[in-house]
Motif scaffolding. Structure first.
Motif, PDB file in Angstrom:
ATOM      1  N   UNK A  24      28.249  50.039  38.069  1.00 18.52           N
ATOM      2  CA  UNK A  24      29.564  49.311  37.781  1.00 18.52           C
ATOM      3  C   UNK A  24      29.217  48.512  36.343  1.00 18.52           C
ATOM      4  N   UNK A  25      28.071  47.992  36.053  1.00 16.38           N
ATOM      5  CA  UNK A  25      27.707  47.377  34.967  1.00 16.38           C
ATOM      6  C   UNK A  25      27.373  48.142  33.888  1.00 16.38           C
ATOM      7  N   UNK A  26      26.719  49.439  34.096  1.00 12.27           N
ATOM      8  CA  UNK A  26      27.042  50.196  32.949  1.00 12.27           C
ATOM      9  C   UNK A  26      28.270  50.674  32.535  1.00 12.27           C
ATOM     10  N   UNK A  27      29.097  50.908  33.570  1.00  7.89           N
ATOM     11  CA  UNK A  27      30.669  51.093  33.230  1.00  7.89           C
ATOM     12  C   UNK A  27      31.275  49.830  32.588  1.00  7.89           C
ATOM     13  N   UNK A  28      30.874  48.525  32.802  1.00  7.58           N
ATOM     14  CA  UNK A  28      31.362  47.265  32.096  1.00  7.58           C
ATOM     15  C   UNK A  28      30.898  47.454  30.657  1.00  7.58           C
ATOM     16  N   UNK A  29      29.747  47.572  30.420  1.00  6.47           N
ATOM     17  CA  UNK A  29      29.262  47.807  28.996  1.00  6.47           C
ATOM     18  C   UNK A  29      29.996  48.809  28.056  1.00  6.47           C
ATOM     19  N   UNK A  30      30.120  49.892  28.853  1.00  6.74           N
ATOM     20  CA  UNK A  30      30.815  51.093  28.337  1.00  6.74           C
ATOM     21  C   UNK A  30      32.059  50.658  27.905  1.00  6.74           C
ATOM     22  N   UNK A  31      32.798  50.192  28.975  1.00  9.43           N
ATOM     23  CA  UNK A  31      34.401  49.701  28.525  1.00  9.43           C
ATOM     24  C   UNK A  31      34.245  48.584  27.408  1.00  9.43           C
ATOM     25  N   UNK A  32      33.521  47.866  27.519  1.00  6.63           N
ATOM     26  CA  UNK A  32      33.408  46.672  26.311  1.00  6.63           C
ATOM     27  C   UNK A  32      33.286  47.290  25.189  1.00  6.63           C
ATOM     28  N   UNK A  33      32.258  48.350  24.925  1.00 12.75           N
ATOM     29  CA  UNK A  33      32.152  48.968  23.525  1.00 12.75           C
ATOM     30  C   UNK A  33      33.455  49.810  23.376  1.00 12.75           C
ATOM     31  N   UNK A  34      34.159  50.246  24.152  1.00 12.22           N
ATOM     32  CA  UNK A  34      35.396  50.806  23.812  1.00 12.22           C
ATOM     33  C   UNK A  34      36.574  49.758  23.586  1.00 12.22           C
ATOM     34  N   UNK A  35      36.259  48.757  23.844  1.00 18.08           N
ATOM     35  CA  UNK A  35      37.139  47.610  23.909  1.00 18.08           C
ATOM     36  C   UNK A  35      38.630  47.824  24.900  1.00 18.08           C
ATOM     37  N   UNK A  36      38.487  48.627  25.866  1.00 24.69           N
ATOM     38  CA  UNK A  36      39.628  48.939  26.680  1.00 24.69           C
ATOM     39  C   UNK A  36      39.798  48.007  27.736  1.00 24.69           C
ATOM     40  N   UNK A  37      40.909  47.058  27.624  1.00 29.67           N
ATOM     41  CA  UNK A  37      41.163  45.851  28.427  1.00 29.67           C
ATOM     42  C   UNK A  37      41.346  46.367  29.845  1.00 29.67           C
ATOM     43  N   UNK A  38      42.054  47.576  30.302  1.00 30.01           N
ATOM     44  CA  UNK A  38      42.392  47.969  31.748  1.00 30.01           C
ATOM     45  C   UNK A  38      41.058  48.055  32.323  1.00 30.01           C
ATOM     46  N   UNK A  39      40.095  48.909  31.408  1.00 26.76           N
ATOM     47  CA  UNK A  39      38.748  49.411  32.062  1.00 26.76           C
ATOM     48  C   UNK A  39      38.032  48.176  32.336  1.00 26.76           C
ATOM     49  N   UNK A  40      37.958  47.243  31.391  1.00 29.90           N
ATOM     50  CA  UNK A  40      37.117  45.985  31.507  1.00 29.90           C
ATOM     51  C   UNK A  40      37.553  45.092  32.700  1.00 29.90           C
ATOM     52  N   UNK A  41      38.857  44.954  32.840  1.00 28.97           N
ATOM     53  CA  UNK A  41      39.296  44.343  34.155  1.00 28.97           C
ATOM     54  C   UNK A  41      39.311  45.064  35.359  1.00 28.97           C
ATOM     55  N   UNK A  42      39.364  46.497  35.475  1.00 29.19           N
ATOM     56  CA  UNK A  42      39.096  47.064  36.658  1.00 29.19           C
ATOM     57  C   UNK A  42      37.620  47.142  37.085  1.00 29.19           C
ATOM     58  N   UNK A  43      36.730  46.904  36.185  1.00 26.50           N
ATOM     59  CA  UNK A  43      35.381  47.322  36.741  1.00 26.50           C
ATOM     60  C   UNK A  43      34.675  45.820  36.995  1.00 26.50           C
TER      61      UNK A  43
END
Length: 242
Positions: A132-151
Motif C-alpha cells: 500500500x505504501x508503494x502504491x501511495x508513493x506511485x499515486x503521489x508521483x502521478x498526482x491522481x487524487x482519487x488513487x491517493x485518497x483510496x490508498x
C-alpha cells in the motif's frame, strides 16, 4: 529566508558535539552572526554524524540544532542545518499541541518513553503495508487524487491506530522538513534528497512520502505549507481524533 517559508524565519542555537562536550553557539542581540556561548558536558552518548534538533537542558531547555563538526564541510551540510531549524520552528509553534492529540504520544508520555519517535516498532516490512505504501508513493508521483485518497484509506484500515498515527506524525514532522530541504536544494542547484522512497521501507521512507505528500497538497492549496497545524490535519485524514 523568512520569505521562502515561515519555518526559516529565525535561526536557532547550534550545539556542536566534540568528544564528550557540547560547544554551544547562538546569536545575540548585538551580533550579526553566531557567537560561542559556552561548552557543556554531553548528558548521553551522541554518535558522530548526528543531525538532530532537540531541547538542551544545559541551555535552558531551548531547542537547538545538534551536529558534529564535519557538517560544515559542504554546502549540503548547511542545508541539513536548515532542515533541523525547521524542526525548531515546529517545536516552538504547534508540535506539542499536536502531540497531545495522538494516542501514541500520550501513551509514550505515560510510560516515560522519550524515544518513541525513533524507536516505535512500526511494521515496515509487513507485506500489506509495503504494497500500500508503494502504491501511495506511485499515486503521489502521478498526482491522481482519487488513487491517493483510496490508498490512504487502505493504509488507515490495515494499520493499527498507533501505527497510523506514527506514520502521519513522521510524514508531517520529517516530511515537511524534507520538503523545505529539497526546495532549498533546488534553489542552490543541488540534487534533491529522495532517500527512503524505495523498499525496503524504514522510518526514512516517511520522510520521502511526507515530502511528496506535502508537495502534492501545496499544489492544491499553497497556504498549507505556511500553516503547519492545518497541514497536519490535512495529512492526518482519514484519522479521526478522539
Amino acid at each position: 529566508m523568512a520569505g521562502f517559508n515561515p519555518a526559516l524565519a529565525r535561526l536557532y542555537p547550534i550545539a556542536i558535539v566534540v568528544g564528550d562536550e557540547f560547544f554551544i553557539y547562538d546569536r545575540v542581540e548585538d551580533s550579526t552572526g553566531y557567537r560561542f556561548i559556552k561548552k557543556e558536558p554531553i548528558p548521553m552518548p551522541i554518535p558522530k554524524g548526528v543531525r538532530a534538533a532537540f531541547p538542551l537542558e544545559v541551555y535552558g531547555g531551548r531547542i537547538a540544532c545538534v551536529v558534529t563538526p564535519e557538517v560544515f564541510d559542504t554546502l549540503e551540510g548547511y542545508v541539513t542545518i536548515l532542515h533541523e531549524f525547521v524542526h525548531g520552528y515546529q517545536f516552538e509553534t504547534c508540535e506539542r499541541t499536536l502531540k497531545n492529540k495522538l494516542g501514541i504520544a500520550l501513551q509514550a508520555q505515560e510510560k516515560g518513553d522519550f524515544m518513541w519517535e525513533i524507536q516505535h516498532p512500526f511494521p515496515y516490512q509487513w507485506g500489506t503495508f509495503t504494497r500500500y505504501y508503494q502504491e501511495f508513493l506511485e499515486a503521489l508521483s502521478r498526482g491522481e487524487a482519487g488513487d491517493i485518497l483510496a490508498v490512504r484509506g487502505a493504509l488507515y484500515s490495515c494499520l493499527g491506530r498507533h501505527d497510523f498515527e506514527y506514520m502521519v506524525w513522521q510524514e508531517w514532522k520529517e516530511g515537511f522538513a524534507r520538503w523545505v530541504e529539497n526546495r532549498l536544494r533546488i534553489g542552490l542547484g543541488l540534487q534533491e534528497n529522495f532517500g527512503g522512497r524505495n523498499p525496503p521501507f524504514s522510518r526514512v521512507s516517511f520522510y520521502a512520502g511526507g515530502a511528496a505528500l506535502v508537495d502534492y497538497l501545496q499544489g492544491q492549496n499553497p497556504i498549507l505549507v505556511r500553516d503547519l497545524e492545518a497541514l497536519f490535519y490535512r495529512i492526518s485524514l482519514p484519522m479521526i481524533f478522539n
